[in-house]
Design an enzyme around this catalytic site. Structure first.
Site, short mmCIF file in Angstrom:
data_model
loop_
_atom_site.label_atom_id
_atom_site.label_comp_id
_atom_site.label_asym_id
_atom_site.label_seq_id
_atom_site.Cartn_x
_atom_site.Cartn_y
_atom_site.Cartn_z
N THR B 95 -24.25 -6.94 41.58
CA THR B 95 -24.96 -8.06 40.97
C THR B 95 -26.05 -7.47 40.09
O THR B 95 -27.11 -7.08 40.57
CB THR B 95 -25.58 -8.96 42.05
OG1 THR B 95 -24.51 -9.46 42.86
CG2 THR B 95 -26.32 -10.14 41.43
N LYS B 171 -21.91 -15.07 38.16
CA LYS B 171 -22.35 -14.62 39.49
C LYS B 171 -23.81 -15.02 39.73
O LYS B 171 -24.17 -15.56 40.78
CB LYS B 171 -22.20 -13.10 39.59
CG LYS B 171 -22.92 -12.45 40.77
CD LYS B 171 -22.38 -12.92 42.12
CE LYS B 171 -23.25 -12.39 43.26
NZ LYS B 171 -22.88 -12.93 44.56
N LYS B 240 -35.75 -44.31 40.85
CA LYS B 240 -36.31 -45.14 41.92
C LYS B 240 -36.28 -44.39 43.25
O LYS B 240 -37.27 -44.32 43.97
CB LYS B 240 -35.50 -46.44 42.06
CG LYS B 240 -36.07 -47.44 43.04
CD LYS B 240 -35.01 -48.43 43.56
CE LYS B 240 -34.16 -47.79 44.65
NZ LYS B 240 -33.35 -48.73 45.46
#
Lengths: 295, 295, 295, 295
Positions: B95, B171, B240
């Site tokens: 990563t 990723k 709301k």
């Protein structure tokens, strides 16, 4: 059972129909009377007011659009408090504020009536298909009394404690979780698109990897049990990855405010010496901000 | 196939083992040599450097902890760029940043080598159990060439386009989605706890209603297709409900910054005349903030 | 003094001119040579490179647009590190990253040269009018050596400690304060306009009440001295007022994300039992998030 | 003039005293009667209720702590609406919600009474020293009628338009500006401290460069006039500097959520093609989010 139903919008209509289909005797009320017609044809009595719908009923449901509508239908001149018999039960299924739910509980108690808060998860199609999930809270005996009715509305029922308004907290939290995921998806798709990844491809990946996997469930369990050690994935690695997201987003010119929020929380976690906990310890940080003590 | 593997941490170790188990000839490298021992016993050659692991290999994987480690192992003196033969392929599964992935693509291209970016989704247990999901991007022929290897690592493979770094974007986006959900859960549990709802009860509800339902999937599809009309649930109703969340959180003294962010986005949507779109139109707002035109 | 000056943009140009006007001998360099012409006419030598500008100089200033430009001009082939004599001093006035400032300090130290970081507050008009405020950090002797030059640039000089990069932290913090005030003003004007208050009227009020009053100064002092008790205005009242702001903004449909952030911080303060401190205790919360201990 | 005054807390007390000192005949009311004693000694009549304080008065001030207290004192059984004579004037100086201010306007109008909203800027010391700044809104004749009284309270008076509640919007916006600056200072000091800059040094710099300079005033003018071109300092440079702040904050482990918010807004500005406007164009982005059209 003799059941009243107030509010025949796109949620209330199919819910009332399912109660009727389960064999209950029904009196219905809707401000715009025309919407009551289909139920009349299925044998329901059409009432002139919420109080009139409550006449003789053991249980009356209300399913309205907001606080103002519920206030009027329950506390108003010809509302449920005025119309319900002593001991009869009001089941409030609208998505309303916690504060109003507490006021309703008080008003019914004062009038010698019973109150269960039972908001539902699911869209109109789910209501139609009896696939709602109901979350109910109130006095145990009251919840048991209307259980057959609640079960006739959907695929499942969760019963919380005695405090009726806790069901409203949970319903609102559920909508908050969905909106959060929508925001996260919105920012992700913007990043993907500006990075040249086809939305369709990103969607398929999301479907494969996340959509029905136990991944979110697992993290919810870690937070519920405040079990942040041992780390499956360390908080400081979470920080690293969110930083990389923001770097990529900066390069692609995509503002990602939710990613910024995560970065600040993870960075605070690291600064406070929590970098080696699991990255789900965002849950611990949220609890501490709220003044809930460290475990 | 002759395969090299650089990085035998708690992810790389089981990944390499699965490649070996699939019958490939393996040369492995790890900075702390002791970690290579189990694989040596399964017949892998233990290399002295990334370059040495690349000697004679058709494909070399790298699975390291961060940008710095990958930079050293690929671009360093005895790194993969120095060691790979012309035409041989580097599969980067770490990563890492989008920017570094792009630099790796350039460096390999310059050296006449091939590069596929193939990060994985899943924790060490998933790697062990061959349950990772792999996302690969790079030249089509290159991805096809290593496809059998990628399929030996997990339960699924998604192939993106030619731009290797797009797999890194995806990723990182995936980890961002998880962290977002963690934050949302963290804030929700804090609210639930301060409202007197047992965490275990809230967890069970989450598991029943959300965890494996198609709900998030459906919203992802709406955003992917920019299909915000007709509304299943209107944006102004989303506003709301988020307001009610913040009211409850205010009363219970629970700061919910993610809810605040949602409130501001929904409020902006309403102010800009988008209140009748589906509440998933947060995706449209995110796209516009990023300068992506209205559809 | 013999002084070099690198970078003759809309800030550097008037700064160099002021040094020349103060009687110093000047050698100037600018990538686009034409910009050096006015200074040549005032007697400056026009150099061919930063290194050439440094030839024979006791002190060389650099005033460039960003990190990349400074890196090139200082660390590049014919940059200041290559050109400065041993013991000569580089004064860096550009707004650059803390990290680069630290790298410059190291590079000059290694080359036996001196380095002072001296960014400036003020726009080009202020530079022109000798109204800049200079913030300098570095070895004491070095700062003293260039003090006459720094004083020739503006209306004031603040000297920080020995760590050169601390001046960069302060400069960036200053710009952050301005941008924060701009955001706060932006949100306020949006609220005022949607509430029917003329921008001009709101502006005049801001000028009367805030603009030159000691109000911000006083709060800065409370935070600097961590003196949050006794409260002049309680944090819980701050929460009350920010809530009222958000209510008004909700009614007028004005998203105010900075107000939301304040609300969450104040709410956290109250939840953590700090509601009776002064509302400037946002400073205490910021410090704690950063891992700085409670006083 | 015959004047009533309701609410003798640490703000009301000195305000009432200043009215008395200016020679007006005073009737005062406070829930805790003991607080009225000092004023009694100065010749004020001590009333038994707000209504009693209003008896025979031309003008009655109220200065109370929050919406609930004001509601009680004005709309309650023996409140001002019940006690004021037809044509008499209520001046509300409390910091209350815009919504309540509008309800008061209606209630007084219905009862044939007059209403001016006149909140004040300043702490108790400023009230004491007649240094408050008063912001008044209401019918022109009414404001003129009480002008001498308002001028007796402080150093200045700003008169807004006919809509009384606009004064409340402005008062709340003012407190929002102060709280924003506090937050910005809080984050800055945390960064400075973790970067090794003495708080005292940073404070002195803030005092020198910002505190009484026209800098914030100038930006307020740019936003009021929506004059974002030509840029004095470009929005894309603002983005650059905020990025550098966040980089430094990341390295020093200081979460700076306000800086993150600024980064996202500037990044959005750049992504939407506004990078060459002045960095005060955050004001334009805030206006557009609120649905105010581009100029």
């Amino acid at each position: 059972m003799k059941v009243g139903f107030v509010g025949l919008g796109n949620m209330g209509q199919p819910m009332a129909r399912n109660l009727r289909a389960a064999g209950h005797e029904l009196a219905v009320y809707n401000r715009t009377r025309a919407k009551a017609e289909p139920l009349r044809q299925q044998g329901a009595r059409v009432a002139d007011s919420p109080a009139d719908a409550a006449r003789g009923a053991e249980v009356v449901f209300s399913m309205l659009s907001d606080d103002a509508a519920v206030e009027e239908a329950v506390l108003g001149g010809s509302g449920l408090v005025a119309g319900l018999e002593k001991g009869a039960l009001h089941v409030s299924s609208s998505t309303i504020s916690v504060a109003l739910s507490e006021r309703l509980a008080e008003a019914h108690a004062k009038a010698g009536q019973r109150y269960v808060s039972a908001p539902v998860f699911g869209r109109p199609e789910a209501a139609e298909a009896k696939q709602l999930w109901v979350v109910a809270a109130g006095a145990k005996a009251d919840v048991e009394r209307c259980r057959p009715l609640l079960e006739a509305l959907g695929r499942g029922l969760s019963v919380l404690g005695e405090r009726a308004s806790s069901a409203n907290v949970v319903k609102l939290s559920g909508n908050f979780l969905i909106a959060s995921m929508i925001e996260a998806l919105g920012e992700s798709f913007a990043l993907a698109r500006k990075s040249g990844v086809e939305p369709q491809v990103f969607l398929e990946l999301f479907q494969s990897v996340f959509a029905r996997s136990p991944i979110f469930e697992r993290y919810a369990a870690l937070i519920a049990h405040e079990q942040y050690e041992p780390a499956g994935f360390k908080l400081k690695l979470g920080l690293k990855d969110v930083r990389l997201v923001l770097e990529a987003a900066g390069a692609a010119e995509v503002p990602m405010p939710l990613a910024s929020l995560l970065r600040d929380h993870y960075l605070g976690g690291v600064a406070q010496g929590r970098g080696d906990l699991d990255w789900s310890a965002l849950g611990a940080l949220a609890a501490e901000r709220a003044g809930l003590g460290k475990k």
